[in-house]
Design a protein around this motif. Sequence first.
Motif, PDB file in Angstrom:
ATOM      1  N   HIS A  54       0.860  -1.190   0.000  1.00  9.15           N
ATOM      2  CA  HIS A  54       0.000   0.000   0.000  1.00  9.15           C
ATOM      3  C   HIS A  54       0.890   1.232   0.000  1.00  9.15           C
ATOM      4  O   HIS A  54       1.956   1.232   0.609  1.00  9.15           O
ATOM      5  CB  HIS A  54      -0.899   0.023   1.239  1.00  9.15           C
ATOM      6  CG  HIS A  54      -1.528  -1.295   1.545  1.00  9.15           C
ATOM      7  ND1 HIS A  54      -1.055  -2.132   2.521  1.00  9.15           N
ATOM      8  CD2 HIS A  54      -2.577  -1.927   0.965  1.00  9.15           C
ATOM      9  CE1 HIS A  54      -1.790  -3.223   2.563  1.00  9.15           C
ATOM     10  NE2 HIS A  54      -2.714  -3.137   1.619  1.00  9.15           N
ATOM     11  N   LYS A 116      -9.314  -2.740   1.888  1.00  4.51           N
ATOM     12  CA  LYS A 116      -9.640  -2.878   3.303  1.00  4.51           C
ATOM     13  C   LYS A 116      -9.240  -4.257   3.827  1.00  4.51           C
ATOM     14  O   LYS A 116      -8.600  -4.379   4.876  1.00  4.51           O
ATOM     15  CB  LYS A 116     -11.139  -2.635   3.526  1.00  4.51           C
ATOM     16  CG  LYS A 116     -11.527  -2.654   4.998  1.00  4.51           C
ATOM     17  CD  LYS A 116     -12.888  -2.021   5.222  1.00  4.51           C
ATOM     18  CE  LYS A 116     -13.995  -2.961   4.852  1.00  4.51           C
ATOM     19  NZ  LYS A 116     -15.324  -2.484   5.302  1.00  4.51           N
ATOM     20  N   LEU A 119      -5.433  -4.450   4.185  1.00  2.00           N
ATOM     21  CA  LEU A 119      -4.924  -3.748   5.363  1.00  2.00           C
ATOM     22  C   LEU A 119      -5.139  -4.591   6.622  1.00  2.00           C
ATOM     23  O   LEU A 119      -4.269  -4.658   7.498  1.00  2.00           O
ATOM     24  CB  LEU A 119      -5.607  -2.391   5.509  1.00  2.00           C
ATOM     25  CG  LEU A 119      -5.233  -1.343   4.463  1.00  2.00           C
ATOM     26  CD1 LEU A 119      -6.184  -0.152   4.546  1.00  2.00           C
ATOM     27  CD2 LEU A 119      -3.786  -0.889   4.624  1.00  2.00           C
ATOM     28  N   THR A 123      -2.050  -6.234   8.810  1.00  2.00           N
ATOM     29  CA  THR A 123      -1.955  -5.981  10.246  1.00  2.00           C
ATOM     30  C   THR A 123      -1.896  -7.288  11.015  1.00  2.00           C
ATOM     31  O   THR A 123      -1.084  -7.442  11.942  1.00  2.00           O
ATOM     32  CB  THR A 123      -3.146  -5.131  10.724  1.00  2.00           C
ATOM     33  OG1 THR A 123      -3.175  -3.903   9.986  1.00  2.00           O
ATOM     34  CG2 THR A 123      -3.049  -4.823  12.210  1.00  2.00           C
ATOM     35  N   LEU A 135      -7.117  -5.195  13.697  1.00  2.58           N
ATOM     36  CA  LEU A 135      -7.757  -4.138  12.912  1.00  2.58           C
ATOM     37  C   LEU A 135      -9.119  -4.652  12.464  1.00  2.58           C
ATOM     38  O   LEU A 135      -9.219  -5.564  11.648  1.00  2.58           O
ATOM     39  CB  LEU A 135      -6.901  -3.771  11.704  1.00  2.58           C
ATOM     40  CG  LEU A 135      -7.424  -2.646  10.803  1.00  2.58           C
ATOM     41  CD1 LEU A 135      -7.633  -1.349  11.584  1.00  2.58           C
ATOM     42  CD2 LEU A 135      -6.473  -2.419   9.631  1.00  2.58           C
ATOM     43  N   ASN A 139     -13.517  -0.388  11.585  1.00  6.77           N
ATOM     44  CA  ASN A 139     -12.686   0.642  12.194  1.00  6.77           C
ATOM     45  C   ASN A 139     -12.909   1.974  11.464  1.00  6.77           C
ATOM     46  O   ASN A 139     -12.667   2.087  10.268  1.00  6.77           O
ATOM     47  CB  ASN A 139     -11.205   0.227  12.115  1.00  6.77           C
ATOM     48  CG  ASN A 139     -10.295   1.218  12.793  1.00  6.77           C
ATOM     49  OD1 ASN A 139     -10.136   2.342  12.327  1.00  6.77           O
ATOM     50  ND2 ASN A 139      -9.674   0.794  13.880  1.00  6.77           N
ATOM     51  N   SER A 141     -11.399   4.922  11.706  1.00  2.00           N
ATOM     52  CA  SER A 141     -10.188   5.602  11.233  1.00  2.00           C
ATOM     53  C   SER A 141      -9.729   5.019   9.901  1.00  2.00           C
ATOM     54  O   SER A 141      -9.342   5.759   8.991  1.00  2.00           O
ATOM     55  CB  SER A 141      -9.074   5.468  12.265  1.00  2.00           C
ATOM     56  OG  SER A 141      -9.419   6.140  13.458  1.00  2.00           O
ATOM     57  N   MET A 142      -9.768   3.699   9.791  1.00  2.00           N
ATOM     58  CA  MET A 142      -9.346   3.066   8.541  1.00  2.00           C
ATOM     59  C   MET A 142     -10.258   3.502   7.400  1.00  2.00           C
ATOM     60  O   MET A 142      -9.786   3.803   6.299  1.00  2.00           O
ATOM     61  CB  MET A 142      -9.377   1.536   8.671  1.00  2.00           C
ATOM     62  CG  MET A 142      -9.010   0.834   7.362  1.00  2.00           C
ATOM     63  SD  MET A 142      -8.905  -0.965   7.486  1.00  2.00           S
ATOM     64  CE  MET A 142     -10.562  -1.401   7.981  1.00  2.00           C
ATOM     65  N   LYS A 143     -11.542   3.560   7.647  1.00  3.15           N
ATOM     66  CA  LYS A 143     -12.496   3.949   6.602  1.00  3.15           C
ATOM     67  C   LYS A 143     -12.155   5.328   6.045  1.00  3.15           C
ATOM     68  O   LYS A 143     -12.218   5.562   4.837  1.00  3.15           O
ATOM     69  CB  LYS A 143     -13.915   3.941   7.164  1.00  3.15           C
ATOM     70  CG  LYS A 143     -14.979   4.227   6.128  1.00  3.15           C
ATOM     71  CD  LYS A 143     -16.373   4.170   6.734  1.00  3.15           C
ATOM     72  CE  LYS A 143     -17.422   4.489   5.691  1.00  3.15           C
ATOM     73  NZ  LYS A 143     -18.788   4.505   6.257  1.00  3.15           N
ATOM     74  N   TYR A 145      -9.246   6.668   5.815  1.00  4.56           N
ATOM     75  CA  TYR A 145      -7.977   6.677   5.089  1.00  4.56           C
ATOM     76  C   TYR A 145      -8.037   5.953   3.753  1.00  4.56           C
ATOM     77  O   TYR A 145      -7.120   6.095   2.931  1.00  4.56           O
ATOM     78  CB  TYR A 145      -6.881   6.047   5.946  1.00  4.56           C
ATOM     79  CG  TYR A 145      -6.274   7.005   6.947  1.00  4.56           C
ATOM     80  CD1 TYR A 145      -5.397   8.005   6.537  1.00  4.56           C
ATOM     81  CD2 TYR A 145      -6.592   6.913   8.299  1.00  4.56           C
ATOM     82  CE1 TYR A 145      -4.836   8.884   7.446  1.00  4.56           C
ATOM     83  CE2 TYR A 145      -6.037   7.792   9.220  1.00  4.56           C
ATOM     84  CZ  TYR A 145      -5.163   8.775   8.791  1.00  4.56           C
ATOM     85  OH  TYR A 145      -4.622   9.643   9.697  1.00  4.56           O
ATOM     86  N   LEU A 146      -9.073   5.173   3.510  1.00  5.32           N
ATOM     87  CA  LEU A 146      -9.113   4.357   2.295  1.00  5.32           C
ATOM     88  C   LEU A 146      -9.011   5.184   1.014  1.00  5.32           C
ATOM     89  O   LEU A 146      -8.453   4.716   0.017  1.00  5.32           O
ATOM     90  CB  LEU A 146     -10.395   3.510   2.266  1.00  5.32           C
ATOM     91  CG  LEU A 146     -10.484   2.403   3.319  1.00  5.32           C
ATOM     92  CD1 LEU A 146     -11.811   1.662   3.195  1.00  5.32           C
ATOM     93  CD2 LEU A 146      -9.317   1.435   3.211  1.00  5.32           C
TER      94      LEU A 146
END
Length: 198
Positions: A54, A116, A119, A123, A135, A139, A141-143, A145-146
Amino acid sequence: MKYPPKYHQDNNINHMIEVIKTYPLATVISVKDNQPLITHLPLIYNDEGKLIGHIDKFNPQAELLKDDNEVTIIFSGPQCYISPSIYTTSQLPTWNYIIVHLKATVKAIESKESLKASLIDMTAFLEAPEHKYVLEPNNRSMKGYLDFIKMFEITITDWEGKFKLSQDKKPRDVENAKAELIRANQESIEQFLEKVFK
């Protein structure tokens, strides 16, 4: 007199895969207009024999990690100076190291769901074996950043392993070099971090 090789060429793919899995931070090199672009990224070797990674979409190299473009990848294992003092026989100073060089092609994976899942998988791999952190798919926060992460898949076309580990020495000296590699890496990391985080 036969001159010893500068390094031991190890083309055992299983040995190289072990380096990749143990030291996943890779140096990824692309070339555009005869200029190299270099990024350091963790890459995960999957069950299909591909490398998954990534990259921040604003990284200039991101635009090259697609369309089956060629890349060169370097994985670095342990390394250290070897003093003649560790040997039972007379030797010269040297440097021992483990490096894997790969040539490959890369394609972009555009699916957000695949990104997703990747990631989450990465992790889990990096958290092994204790998995102190998981993860979760939901989550928040992850959403967020995608939209700023690009996923890519690397197909390896050429493998080259360089394992310089005093293989040309007597068995006792090879064991001494191995012990020194372990000792030096543990000690140098501690000393370095003490200096950096003062």
